[in-house]
Design a protein around this motif. Structure first.
Motif, PDB file in Angstrom:
ATOM      1  N   HIS A  65       0.723  -1.168  -0.163  1.00 57.73           N
ATOM      2  CA  HIS A  65      -0.056   0.044  -0.037  1.00 57.73           C
ATOM      3  C   HIS A  65       0.809   1.084  -0.007  1.00 57.73           C
ATOM      4  CE1 HIS A  65      -2.882  -3.175   0.868  1.00 57.73           C
ATOM      5  NE2 HIS A  65      -2.434  -3.098   2.266  1.00 57.73           N
ATOM      6  N   LEU A  97      -4.469   3.887  -0.563  1.00 60.20           N
ATOM      7  CA  LEU A  97      -4.494   4.213   0.987  1.00 60.20           C
ATOM      8  C   LEU A  97      -5.289   2.949   1.632  1.00 60.20           C
ATOM      9  CD1 LEU A  97      -4.499   5.930   3.402  1.00 60.20           C
ATOM     10  CD2 LEU A  97      -6.539   7.019   2.833  1.00 60.20           C
ATOM     11  N   VAL A 110     -10.304  12.211   4.634  1.00 58.67           N
ATOM     12  CA  VAL A 110      -9.266  11.660   3.544  1.00 58.67           C
ATOM     13  C   VAL A 110     -10.203  12.621   2.369  1.00 58.67           C
ATOM     14  CG1 VAL A 110      -8.734   9.954   1.826  1.00 58.67           C
ATOM     15  CG2 VAL A 110      -8.992   9.489   4.259  1.00 58.67           C
ATOM     16  N   PHE A 115      -5.643   9.193  -6.248  1.00 60.64           N
ATOM     17  CA  PHE A 115      -5.520   7.522  -5.977  1.00 60.64           C
ATOM     18  C   PHE A 115      -5.193   7.124  -7.439  1.00 60.64           C
ATOM     19  CE2 PHE A 115      -7.627   8.839  -2.179  1.00 60.64           C
ATOM     20  CZ  PHE A 115      -6.556   8.620  -1.173  1.00 60.64           C
ATOM     21  N   VAL A 129      -8.973   3.471  -2.436  1.00 56.35           N
ATOM     22  CA  VAL A 129      -8.982   3.420  -0.931  1.00 56.35           C
ATOM     23  C   VAL A 129      -9.864   2.010  -0.440  1.00 56.35           C
ATOM     24  CG1 VAL A 129     -10.134   4.929   0.819  1.00 56.35           C
ATOM     25  CG2 VAL A 129      -9.452   6.032  -1.211  1.00 56.35           C
ATOM     26  N   ILE A 140     -14.563  10.265   3.213  1.00 59.12           N
ATOM     27  CA  ILE A 140     -13.784  10.179   1.950  1.00 59.12           C
ATOM     28  C   ILE A 140     -14.475  11.052   1.097  1.00 59.12           C
ATOM     29  CG2 ILE A 140     -12.849   8.625   0.203  1.00 59.12           C
ATOM     30  CD1 ILE A 140     -12.233   7.644   2.816  1.00 59.12           C
ATOM     31  N   ASN A 143     -11.998  13.462  -3.708  1.00 54.97           N
ATOM     32  CA  ASN A 143     -10.884  13.031  -4.143  1.00 54.97           C
ATOM     33  C   ASN A 143     -10.925  12.406  -5.605  1.00 54.97           C
ATOM     34  OD1 ASN A 143      -9.316  12.352  -1.631  1.00 54.97           O
ATOM     35  ND2 ASN A 143     -11.200  11.683  -1.138  1.00 54.97           N
ATOM     36  N   VAL A 153     -13.017   2.255  -4.533  1.00 59.78           N
ATOM     37  CA  VAL A 153     -13.527   2.328  -2.938  1.00 59.78           C
ATOM     38  C   VAL A 153     -13.991   1.009  -2.407  1.00 59.78           C
ATOM     39  CG1 VAL A 153     -14.562   3.584  -1.061  1.00 59.78           C
ATOM     40  CG2 VAL A 153     -13.922   4.921  -2.798  1.00 59.78           C
TER      41      VAL A 153
END
Length: 345
Positions: A65, A97, A110, A115, A129, A140, A143, A153
């Motif tokens: 990770h 993450l 977050v 990502f 994530v 979250i 992002n 996710v």
């Protein structure tokens, strides 16, 4: 308190930065800023403790990770997590993450991160994530999650999380089997299986992911108050719809489903399980059939809505998502718009 700034941490045989994960409260209030953490043989950070601030850092090509959070109230903001696990297969999976698996990982923010392209393309489990185990009550928000090999996710036992205003694009493979989707809802693989419960996923825009939502058979029954809710999200340009098991603990409402890239017709196979009692009526998936979401410039990742978009004023109020990606209040019109952006022009 430990402060680390303006450093490159690379090519360590294990973790780039590590703390005692079984005692997150003994490793509190670290500040990590403007770091490049790359090419380490395990995670870039293992793991953030209570009240850490991690901002403006780059996590690139670590074997597992990019970063793992085990503490509470961590602020993980304006970071780039890219190509973790890409230079080789860890045999475990590579997330940008990971939050969890223990209940100590809670109440984290977050926000405003990228990502991208995490996960070995053939093995492992590449996720933007990854919310694992007994972690809970994390946010979250806002992002960009792009090009990850398997999942945008993932909820694997984590509960009570808020996922809003994110862009998830080009994530997942074209394979129908496995835990692959822009969102994946399942149960924990760390210790006793703990079912994902009471997660709220609202006002996200999902584009060109092969399947929008993958739901695994729950490990335990969920009460009405424990349902995972998907509300006011856009799912556009997908290849297929994965069947959702009955009594899965997933409810969808007022999302925008748009026709597939491969075939504008939804086949009986694709619809099977999608239009059962968990999802209400067929109105959920067909109300925008044949229409275009009318994004401003999707090829440039601009998913703001044109004035002619059929998504304007078509959502329902979600008090936890009172502003959009640009900070505009919701609603601007008579009802919220569907997706990550509110059209206030």
């Amino acid at each position: 308190r430990i402060t680390m700034r303006n450093m490159t941490i690379e090519k360590y045989g294990t973790y780039g930065i590590s703390s005692e994960v079984t005692k997150p409260s003994d490793n509190t209030h670290w500040l990590l800023e403007n770091l490049i953490i790359r090419l380490n043989h395990q995670a870039g950070i293992f793991a953030c403790g209570d009240d850490w601030v991690v901002q403006n850092c780059v996590f690139q090509r670590n074997l597992v990770h990019g970063c793992q959070i085990n503490g509470a109230r961590v602020k993980f903001e304006k970071n780039i997590c890219v190509e973790n696990e890409l230079f080789g297969s860890s045999g475990y999976g590579g997330a940008g993450l990971l939050i969890g698996p223990d209940k100590t990982a809670n109440s984290c923010m977050v926000r405003l991160n990228e990502f991208s392209r995490n996960g070995h393309p053939e093995t492992g489990f590449g996720c933007g994530v990854y919310l694992e185990g007994r972690s809970h009550s994390n946010t979250i928000d806002n992002n960009v999650i792009n090009g990850n090999s398997h999942c945008g996710v993932g909820f694997f036992g984590s509960s009570g999380n808020l996922v809003i205003n994110n862009l998830i694009t080009d994530t997942g493979s074209d394979k129908r089997q496995g835990n692959i989707g822009a969102f994946v809802v399942g149960h924990s693989y760390e210790g006793a299986p703990t079912q994902s419960k009471a997660n709220l996923v609202a006002h996200n825009t999902v584009w060109k992911c092969p399947t929008p939502l993958k739901v695994l058979q729950p490990s335990e029954p969920l009460t009405p108050d424990e349902q995972n809710r998907f509300i006011n999200n856009i799912f556009a340009e997908y290849l297929f719809i994965s069947p959702i098991p009955k009594n899965s603990g997933v409810e969808t409402k007022d999302n925008g489903w748009f026709q597939t890239r491969q075939d504008i017709r939804l086949t009986k196979e694709n619809l099977k399980g999608m239009l059962d009692e968990n999802l209400g009526s067929s109105h959920e998936t067909i109300r925008f059939r044949g229409k275009n979401p009318e994004f401003s410039a999707p090829d440039k990742l601009d998913f703001r809505l044109k004035k002619v978009s059929p998504l304007i004023d078509m959502g329902v109020e979600v008090k936890e998502a009172s502003s959009d990606r640009d900070g505009a209040r919701r609603p601007c019109g008579k009802a919220p718009d569907i997706g990550a952006y509110e059209n206030c022009n």
